[in-house]
Design an enzyme around this catalytic site. Structure first.
Site, PDB file in Angstrom:
ATOM      1  N   TYR A 280       0.837  -1.204   0.000  1.00 13.88           N
ATOM      2  CA  TYR A 280       0.000   0.000   0.000  1.00 13.88           C
ATOM      3  C   TYR A 280       0.869   1.250   0.000  1.00 13.88           C
ATOM      4  O   TYR A 280       0.576   2.239  -0.658  1.00 13.88           O
ATOM      5  CB  TYR A 280      -0.940   0.018   1.214  1.00 13.88           C
ATOM      6  CG  TYR A 280      -1.985   1.101   1.092  1.00 13.88           C
ATOM      7  CD1 TYR A 280      -3.176   0.856   0.422  1.00 13.88           C
ATOM      8  CD2 TYR A 280      -1.763   2.391   1.593  1.00 13.88           C
ATOM      9  CE1 TYR A 280      -4.127   1.848   0.264  1.00 13.88           C
ATOM     10  CE2 TYR A 280      -2.707   3.394   1.439  1.00 13.88           C
ATOM     11  CZ  TYR A 280      -3.884   3.118   0.777  1.00 13.88           C
ATOM     12  OH  TYR A 280      -4.811   4.111   0.612  1.00 13.88           O
TER      13      TYR A 280
ATOM     14  N   PHE B  29      -7.130  21.536 -24.708  1.00 18.72           N
ATOM     15  CA  PHE B  29      -7.406  20.108 -24.778  1.00 18.72           C
ATOM     16  C   PHE B  29      -8.626  19.850 -23.903  1.00 18.72           C
ATOM     17  O   PHE B  29      -8.781  20.473 -22.851  1.00 18.72           O
ATOM     18  CB  PHE B  29      -6.213  19.231 -24.362  1.00 18.72           C
ATOM     19  CG  PHE B  29      -6.534  17.789 -24.627  1.00 18.72           C
ATOM     20  CD1 PHE B  29      -6.586  17.318 -25.930  1.00 18.72           C
ATOM     21  CD2 PHE B  29      -6.885  16.925 -23.605  1.00 18.72           C
ATOM     22  CE1 PHE B  29      -6.971  16.009 -26.189  1.00 18.72           C
ATOM     23  CE2 PHE B  29      -7.272  15.619 -23.863  1.00 18.72           C
ATOM     24  CZ  PHE B  29      -7.315  15.156 -25.160  1.00 18.72           C
ATOM     25  N   THR B  30      -9.460  18.926 -24.360  1.00 19.96           N
ATOM     26  CA  THR B  30     -10.783  18.740 -23.741  1.00 19.96           C
ATOM     27  C   THR B  30     -10.737  18.586 -22.220  1.00 19.96           C
ATOM     28  O   THR B  30     -11.362  19.352 -21.490  1.00 19.96           O
ATOM     29  CB  THR B  30     -11.469  17.515 -24.365  1.00 19.96           C
ATOM     30  OG1 THR B  30     -10.562  16.414 -24.311  1.00 19.96           O
ATOM     31  CG2 THR B  30     -11.823  17.775 -25.822  1.00 19.96           C
TER      32      THR B  30
ATOM     33  N   ASP C 106       2.266  20.197 -20.516  1.00 25.31           N
ATOM     34  CA  ASP C 106       1.576  18.920 -20.750  1.00 25.31           C
ATOM     35  C   ASP C 106       2.547  18.039 -21.527  1.00 25.31           C
ATOM     36  O   ASP C 106       2.724  18.186 -22.736  1.00 25.31           O
ATOM     37  CB  ASP C 106       0.272  19.132 -21.522  1.00 25.31           C
ATOM     38  CG  ASP C 106      -0.492  17.810 -21.701  1.00 25.31           C
ATOM     39  OD1 ASP C 106       0.156  16.745 -21.626  1.00 25.31           O
ATOM     40  OD2 ASP C 106      -1.716  17.851 -21.919  1.00 25.31           O
TER      41      ASP C 106
ATOM     42  N   LYS D  34       0.357   7.471 -23.476  1.00 24.23           N
ATOM     43  CA  LYS D  34       0.788   7.774 -24.852  1.00 24.23           C
ATOM     44  C   LYS D  34       2.284   7.468 -24.991  1.00 24.23           C
ATOM     45  O   LYS D  34       2.655   6.315 -25.152  1.00 24.23           O
ATOM     46  CB  LYS D  34       0.489   9.248 -25.179  1.00 24.23           C
ATOM     47  CG  LYS D  34      -0.995   9.528 -25.447  1.00 24.23           C
ATOM     48  CD  LYS D  34      -1.797   9.696 -24.204  1.00 24.23           C
ATOM     49  CE  LYS D  34      -3.152  10.294 -24.459  1.00 24.23           C
ATOM     50  NZ  LYS D  34      -3.973  10.333 -23.246  1.00 24.23           N
TER      51      LYS D  34
ATOM     52  N   ARG E  97     -12.804  15.161 -34.106  1.00 23.13           N
ATOM     53  CA  ARG E  97     -12.124  16.239 -33.390  1.00 23.13           C
ATOM     54  C   ARG E  97     -12.564  17.550 -34.040  1.00 23.13           C
ATOM     55  O   ARG E  97     -11.839  18.183 -34.775  1.00 23.13           O
ATOM     56  CB  ARG E  97     -10.601  16.103 -33.475  1.00 23.13           C
ATOM     57  CG  ARG E  97     -10.034  14.849 -32.853  1.00 23.13           C
ATOM     58  CD  ARG E  97      -9.798  14.933 -31.361  1.00 23.13           C
ATOM     59  NE  ARG E  97     -10.989  14.790 -30.548  1.00 23.13           N
ATOM     60  CZ  ARG E  97     -10.984  14.735 -29.222  1.00 23.13           C
ATOM     61  NH1 ARG E  97      -9.853  14.805 -28.555  1.00 23.13           N
ATOM     62  NH2 ARG E  97     -12.102  14.623 -28.536  1.00 23.13           N
TER      63      ARG E  97
ATOM     64  N   PHE F 272     -18.586  14.630 -26.444  1.00 23.54           N
ATOM     65  CA  PHE F 272     -18.186  13.754 -27.554  1.00 23.54           C
ATOM     66  C   PHE F 272     -18.111  12.283 -27.158  1.00 23.54           C
ATOM     67  O   PHE F 272     -18.286  11.403 -27.976  1.00 23.54           O
ATOM     68  CB  PHE F 272     -16.823  14.200 -28.119  1.00 23.54           C
ATOM     69  CG  PHE F 272     -15.777  14.360 -27.052  1.00 23.54           C
ATOM     70  CD1 PHE F 272     -15.632  15.558 -26.385  1.00 23.54           C
ATOM     71  CD2 PHE F 272     -14.963  13.302 -26.699  1.00 23.54           C
ATOM     72  CE1 PHE F 272     -14.677  15.709 -25.385  1.00 23.54           C
ATOM     73  CE2 PHE F 272     -14.012  13.433 -25.704  1.00 23.54           C
ATOM     74  CZ  PHE F 272     -13.876  14.638 -25.039  1.00 23.54           C
TER      75      PHE F 272
HETATM   76  C1  P70 Z   1      -6.479  10.985 -26.727  1.00 22.33           C
HETATM   77  C2  P70 Z   1      -6.378  10.897 -25.219  1.00 22.33           C
HETATM   78  C3  P70 Z   1      -5.530  12.419 -23.562  1.00 22.33           C
HETATM   79  C4  P70 Z   1      -4.772  13.586 -23.174  1.00 22.33           C
HETATM   80  C5  P70 Z   1      -4.017  14.318 -24.131  1.00 22.33           C
HETATM   81  C6  P70 Z   1      -3.307  15.467 -23.740  1.00 22.33           C
HETATM   82  C7  P70 Z   1      -2.500  16.251 -24.711  1.00 22.33           C
HETATM   83  C8  P70 Z   1      -4.061  15.167 -21.529  1.00 22.33           C
HETATM   84  C9  P70 Z   1      -4.787  14.052 -21.862  1.00 22.33           C
HETATM   85  C10 P70 Z   1      -5.582  13.355 -20.788  1.00 22.33           C
HETATM   86  C11 P70 Z   1      -7.649  10.440 -24.548  1.00 22.33           C
HETATM   87  C12 P70 Z   1      -8.794  11.353 -24.799  1.00 22.33           C
HETATM   88  C13 P70 Z   1      -9.125  12.315 -23.856  1.00 22.33           C
HETATM   89  C14 P70 Z   1     -10.161  13.182 -24.100  1.00 22.33           C
HETATM   90  C15 P70 Z   1     -10.854  13.094 -25.310  1.00 22.33           C
HETATM   91  C16 P70 Z   1     -10.555  12.109 -26.213  1.00 22.33           C
HETATM   92  C17 P70 Z   1      -9.525  11.249 -25.949  1.00 22.33           C
HETATM   93  N1  P70 Z   1      -5.836  12.135 -24.743  1.00 22.33           N
HETATM   94  N2  P70 Z   1      -3.356  15.858 -22.454  1.00 22.33           N
HETATM   95  O1  P70 Z   1      -7.064  10.076 -27.320  1.00 22.33           O
HETATM   96  O2  P70 Z   1      -4.967  12.175 -20.437  1.00 22.33           O
HETATM   97  O3  P70 Z   1      -6.628  10.418 -21.080  1.00 22.33           O
HETATM   98  O4  P70 Z   1      -4.720   9.920 -19.552  1.00 22.33           O
HETATM   99  O5  P70 Z   1      -6.604  11.305 -18.760  1.00 22.33           O
HETATM  100  O6  P70 Z   1      -3.971  13.932 -25.413  1.00 22.33           O
HETATM  101  O7  P70 Z   1      -5.935  11.927 -27.325  1.00 22.33           O
HETATM  102  P1  P70 Z   1      -5.769  10.878 -19.925  1.00 22.33           P
END
Ligand code: P70
Length: 463
Positions: free
Chosen positions: A76, A128-129, A219, A262, A386, A453
């Site tokens: 743990y 970013f989303t 990031d 990634k 996207r 989305f």
């Molecule tokens: C994708 C994934 C994640 C991501 C990223 C960047 C530049 C942070 C994150 C978050 C997954 C995804 C996320 C949201 C919408 C669609 C797809 N990207 N910064 O497919 O990381 O997913 O580990 O929480 O690209 O591009 P995590």
């Protein structure tokens, strides 16, 4: 073209374990698509032939990583794999303190909660989303300060992920430095088509923000891919190793959020890394609320070990060249067929430009969503929208945000698909382009409140 006719090198690995693929009939795919509300996120993976939805958590681990999984210390507290991961993050990324999280958004949640006061602004090189949502949930407002050319899919400049220093300076002048929580800088900007930022620009952002006492949070999710573009496009760094470049990029910031899913070649994992002891202490406090104890942050010991070993493999030049080379191979093929894609070709994906692909549709027809659905129907290949669906609604007005880029992302998992899969993918897109005039727009029939989305549902428009 020459580089796709003749290859002087191949993938720097061979395949030891395989996973069978299956392809449904067109009739079955039509049923699966209807059931999924024309949203590729809602398809069952089993119904997909080649899965290019994302490069996130879909990578193939190496035998070295799998061997590390067996060395998971599932204590743990104080797992030895945490200390290995900490040492690797310190060595390659160069930050002092590490807080593991289950994935990237876990780290985004922590840093947003710690550094943003309600009413503050968070400028960044394109939204970013998940990053923007966490900033908004913490009471902040995201401001896009990326260079204009990032929004133009035909502009060939090599560093379309750069911050526009004029825009950043203007924002600071307008709202005052105290109202800027921090600046987020992303490597290979995802929503811009996987476009890199230069080290020259990162250094300039650092100099400008330092003058005003503003922090920079990086990031680093695809920093290794960005480092490859710096090595090949920014003359001053041509002789640097990928690891040295990543280190230098991170040195221009105060901390980083990371989705290990990634660059780091794992199926789950992430972290927050930071230089400031006070911020670290707070993150270490908060992580136990949202993720788990500060030495595992929602991960098993074996996951941390796989990620530590993933860092080591990610920065190998042969690996990253082959990874980006595969994406480039598909992109060059599509370009040769006259298919509109975002250029220059990005790091992790090929982005089809749905505006130019489907000029008969308006943005209210959700063209990228429609194109991704049609690609699945035609070929069993899964891609991701996207565009307007991903952009969501404006907080203040409640209206759709209308992003300039309306894209379909064909995202390549690392070390998973072969060159034959790439050829099949290119052929499917080429066939779709031939019949593009028949593709109809969509109507949204269900819209979730957050990150719509992922779960929104659609139906083809009549007519
Ligand atoms: C994708 C994934 C994640 C991501 C990223 C960047 C530049 C942070 C994150 C978050 C997954 C995804 C996320 C949201 C919408 C669609 C797809 N990207 N910064 O497919 O990381 O997913 O580990 O929480 O690209 O591009 P995590």
């Amino acid at each position: 073209m020459t580089n796709i006719k003749k290859r002087a090198w191949a993938e720097p690995f061979k395949i030891k374990m395989v996973e069978p693929l299956k392809m449904l009939s067109r009739h079955e795919r039509a049923g699966a698509l209807r059931e999924a509300g024309f949203n590729t996120f809602l398809l069952r993976s089993e119904d997909v032939y080649i899965d290019l939805l994302t490069d996130s958590g879909t990578n193939a681990m190496s035998d070295y990583q799998w061997a590390g999984m067996m060395l998971g210390d599932e204590a743990y507290a104080g797992s030895r794999n945490y200390y290995h991961l900490e040492a690797m993050v310190q060595r390659v990324y160069g930050y002092k303190y590490l807080v593991p999280t289950h994935q990237g958004r876990g780290a985004e949640n922590l840093i947003s909660k710690i550094l943003i006061k309600p009413g503050q602004y968070v400028p960044g090189n394109m939204y970013f989303t998940t990053t923007r949502l966490h900033q908004e949930l913490a009471g902040g407002t995201f401001v896009d300060v990326i260079v204009d050319e990032a929004h133009d899919s035909t502009d060939l400049r090599p560093f379309k992920g750069n911050v526009d220093l004029g825009k950043l300076e203007a924002l600071i002048a307008k709202v005052g430095a105290a109202k800027v929580a921090y600046v987020t800088v992303a490597a290979t900007v995802n929503m811009a088509g996987g476009q890199p930022i230069s080290l020259e620009n990162l250094k300039a952002v650092r100099a400008l923000t330092a003058k005003h006492g503003i922090k920079v949070i990086f990031d680093a999710t695809r920093a290794v891919e960005n480092a490859y573009f710096i090595k090949t496009r920014e003359a001053a760094y041509a002789d640097w190793t990928i690891e040295q470049i990543v280190h230098e990029m991170c040195a221009q910031s105060d901390g980083a959020t990371m989705s290990g899913k990634k660059d780091l070649l794992v199926n789950i994992g992430g972290f927050l890394a930071i230089n400031d002891l006070d911020v670290f202490e707070e993150a270490r406090n908060l992580v136990v609320v949202y993720e788990g104890l500060h030495t595992y942050g929602g991960l098993a010991g074996r996951d941390m070990e796989a990620m530590a070993r993933g860092i080591e493999e990610a920065v190998q030049y042969d690996h990253i060249r082959a990874r980006i080379g595969q994406v480039e191979y598909v992109g060059e093929r599509l370009k040769a067929s006259g298919i509109p894609i975002v250029e220059p070709i990005g790091g992790h994906a090929i982005f089809l430009d749905a505006r130019r692909f489907l000029p008969h549709l308006t943005q209210d027809d959700f063209p990228a969503q429609a194109l991704a659905a049609e690609l699945y129907l035609e070929s069993g290949i899964r891609a991701m929208e996207r565009g307007i669906v991903s952009a969501g609604r404006d907080d203040a007005t409640g209206k759709h945000r209308y992003p300039k880029l309306e894209l379909v992302r064909l995202t390549f998992p690392r070390r998973v698909y072969t060159q034959a899969h790439c050829d099949v993918t290119a052929e499917a897109v080429e066939a779709l382009y031939e019949s593009r005039a028949e593709i109809r727009g969509l109507e949204m029939t269900y819209e979730p409140k957050y990150l719509r989305f992922f779960q929104a549902r659609f139906e083809p428009k009549a007519g």
